[in-house]
Each structure stands twice: as structure tokens, then as C-alpha cells.
Design a protein around this motif. Sequence first.
Motif, short mmCIF file in Angstrom:
data_model
loop_
_atom_site.label_atom_id
_atom_site.label_comp_id
_atom_site.label_asym_id
_atom_site.label_seq_id
_atom_site.Cartn_x
_atom_site.Cartn_y
_atom_site.Cartn_z
N ASP A 45 0.81 -1.22 0.00
CA ASP A 45 0.00 0.00 0.00
C ASP A 45 0.85 1.27 0.00
O ASP A 45 0.35 2.36 0.30
N THR A 46 2.14 1.15 -0.34
CA THR A 46 3.01 2.32 -0.36
C THR A 46 3.11 2.95 -1.75
O THR A 46 3.81 3.94 -1.92
N ILE A 47 2.44 2.37 -2.73
CA ILE A 47 2.55 2.87 -4.10
C ILE A 47 1.58 4.03 -4.31
O ILE A 47 0.38 3.90 -4.05
N HIS A 48 2.11 5.14 -4.77
CA HIS A 48 1.30 6.32 -5.07
C HIS A 48 0.97 6.32 -6.56
O HIS A 48 1.84 6.10 -7.39
N CYS A 49 -0.28 6.61 -6.86
CA CYS A 49 -0.73 6.54 -8.25
C CYS A 49 -1.70 7.69 -8.53
O CYS A 49 -2.90 7.55 -8.35
N SER A 77 6.94 4.54 -5.44
CA SER A 77 6.97 4.03 -4.08
C SER A 77 8.38 4.19 -3.54
O SER A 77 9.36 4.10 -4.29
N GLN A 78 8.48 4.46 -2.23
CA GLN A 78 9.79 4.48 -1.58
C GLN A 78 9.91 3.32 -0.59
O GLN A 78 10.77 3.33 0.28
N SER A 79 9.05 2.33 -0.77
CA SER A 79 9.18 1.12 0.02
C SER A 79 10.47 0.40 -0.38
O SER A 79 10.82 0.37 -1.56
N PRO A 80 11.19 -0.19 0.59
CA PRO A 80 12.38 -0.97 0.23
C PRO A 80 12.08 -2.09 -0.76
O PRO A 80 12.95 -2.49 -1.53
N ALA A 81 10.83 -2.56 -0.75
CA ALA A 81 10.47 -3.65 -1.67
C ALA A 81 10.24 -3.14 -3.09
O ALA A 81 10.42 -3.89 -4.05
N ILE A 82 9.83 -1.87 -3.23
CA ILE A 82 9.56 -1.31 -4.56
C ILE A 82 10.14 0.11 -4.61
O ILE A 82 9.40 1.10 -4.59
N PRO A 83 11.46 0.25 -4.67
CA PRO A 83 12.08 1.58 -4.60
C PRO A 83 12.18 2.27 -5.96
O PRO A 83 13.26 2.61 -6.43
N TYR A 84 11.02 2.50 -6.57
CA TYR A 84 11.04 2.97 -7.96
C TYR A 84 10.02 4.08 -8.21
O TYR A 84 8.98 4.16 -7.55
N ILE A 85 10.35 4.89 -9.21
CA ILE A 85 9.40 5.79 -9.86
C ILE A 85 9.21 5.25 -11.27
O ILE A 85 10.19 4.91 -11.94
N LEU A 110 11.77 3.83 -15.93
CA LEU A 110 11.87 3.41 -14.53
C LEU A 110 13.06 4.12 -13.90
O LEU A 110 14.17 4.11 -14.44
N SER A 111 12.82 4.75 -12.74
CA SER A 111 13.87 5.50 -12.05
C SER A 111 13.96 5.07 -10.59
O SER A 111 13.02 4.48 -10.04
N ASP A 112 15.08 5.38 -9.97
CA ASP A 112 15.29 5.12 -8.55
C ASP A 112 14.51 6.16 -7.75
O ASP A 112 14.68 7.37 -7.96
N SER A 113 13.66 5.72 -6.83
CA SER A 113 12.81 6.68 -6.11
C SER A 113 13.54 7.37 -4.96
O SER A 113 12.98 8.28 -4.34
N PHE A 114 14.78 6.99 -4.67
CA PHE A 114 15.54 7.66 -3.62
C PHE A 114 16.51 8.69 -4.18
O PHE A 114 16.88 9.64 -3.50
N THR A 115 16.95 8.50 -5.43
CA THR A 115 17.89 9.44 -6.04
C THR A 115 17.30 10.13 -7.27
O THR A 115 17.83 11.13 -7.73
N GLY A 116 16.23 9.56 -7.83
CA GLY A 116 15.67 10.09 -9.06
C GLY A 116 16.43 9.70 -10.30
O GLY A 116 16.07 10.10 -11.41
N SER A 117 17.48 8.91 -10.15
CA SER A 117 18.31 8.53 -11.29
C SER A 117 17.55 7.59 -12.22
O SER A 117 16.94 6.62 -11.75
N PRO A 118 17.59 7.83 -13.53
CA PRO A 118 16.94 6.91 -14.46
C PRO A 118 17.67 5.57 -14.50
O PRO A 118 18.90 5.53 -14.51
N LEU A 119 16.90 4.50 -14.50
CA LEU A 119 17.48 3.16 -14.47
C LEU A 119 17.28 2.41 -15.78
O LEU A 119 18.18 1.71 -16.24
N ALA A 120 16.09 2.54 -16.36
CA ALA A 120 15.81 1.74 -17.55
C ALA A 120 14.68 2.34 -18.37
O ALA A 120 13.73 2.91 -17.81
N PHE A 121 14.80 2.20 -19.68
CA PHE A 121 13.69 2.40 -20.60
C PHE A 121 13.22 1.01 -21.02
O PHE A 121 14.01 0.21 -21.53
#
Length: 208
Positions: A45-49, A77-85, A110-121
Motif C-alpha cells: 500500500d506504499t505505491i502512489h498513483c 513508491s519508496q518502500s524498500p520492496a519497490i524503490p522505484y518511480i 523506470l527511475s530510482d525513487s531515492f535518487t531520481g536517477s533513471p534506471l531503464a527504458f
Amino acid sequence: MGHQQNQIQQQHHLQKCIIIDSDQVRTLLTESILIHHLQSSLSNDTIHCPQRQNLCINNNTNRNAPPGQLLVMPAWSQSPAIPYIGVKLVTAFPHNTHMGLPGINASYLLSDSFTGSPLAFVDGTEITHWRTSCISALKEAGELVGAFCRGLLRPEDVVGTLAELVRGSKGGRSRSEEVTVFKSVGSAVVDLVTAQFIYEKHLQGSSD
């Protein structure tokens, strides 16, 4: 956070942004493993949409062409289980078909939700295909159990699933009086956890 998640977090900081195309997605996924991932992840329930944005793109060079559309579907989400934007971008340009081009295109960032760094297209069309097929299979299973219990349907009345129809292993309507009904149950939340699974499977494969 488990050992595997720690490794993934470390790879986030070392990993350059990668591209995962449609062929790679199909290599990484099967319906059964994605369904299992969705079952375990969608209870988070930590995912914002927020509400998706639907933007009109007017064609200034050809005023006779119908306007295009840009759909922006974010989730994070900034949950450790889903740390993504995640953001899925879908463009719909109907006049493309007259030029032999796809009318709809989709991509997923897909980006890292703690740094905002892009991870993948990731290929957005593949994400839509897989998540729609698998989440619909989950929903169908729940609805069919209730119908069986109430005696409204028998197991032998079910001749196939949406996933089989999409794959082409089961046929659709064979007579004009038959009706096909589909209710989309997908959302940006499902897109995010699907993209997460694709990305992490890709990282695991590249580190083996």
C-alpha cells in the motif's frame, strides 16, 4: 531488506540507464512468474498513483490531421520492496496508419525513487500486454470461483482465458451473435510492479 534487494540497490548506484526492448522482455517473462510477482506485490500500500494525464497534441503542420494524444501514467513508491518511480508514456496518433506507422506507441521510464536517477527504458507495449494478460487472469480466477459456487457456471463452460486469446492459442468469436466483453483492470500501479520485475530479472541475468 533481503540480501537480494541489497544487491539490487547497490546495482542502482552503479548501473547506467539501460534499454530493455520487446525481445528482451519476452525472454525474461512467463505468465506464471509474473502472476506470482503481481500477487505478492499488489498488496503493497506504499505505491502512489495519481490520476493519469491525457494531453491533446495538435498537428500544426497538417491542420487536416486529427490531433494526437499523449497519455502520462506515473506511479512511485519508496518502500524498500519497490524503490522505484515509473512513468508510462503512450502516444496515439490515428493518422499514422496512413503512413504505414503504428498508431499507438508506448515507452516506460523506470527511475530510482531515492535518487531520481533513471534506471531503464522498457518497451511500454510489452508491459501493457503482459500486465493486462496476467492481471486479467488473476481477476478472472476470482470471479469464476464465485460463479462456480453459485451454480452460474460450470468449469466445462470455460473454454479459455484472456491470456490464451491474446496469444492466439484460443479463438475468439465464431458467430456474429456471440459477444466478447473485456474489462480492463490494469493501472499505473500494475505497470510499475511489472516494470520492476522486468528490470530486476534483467539485472539478475546480467550478474549471473
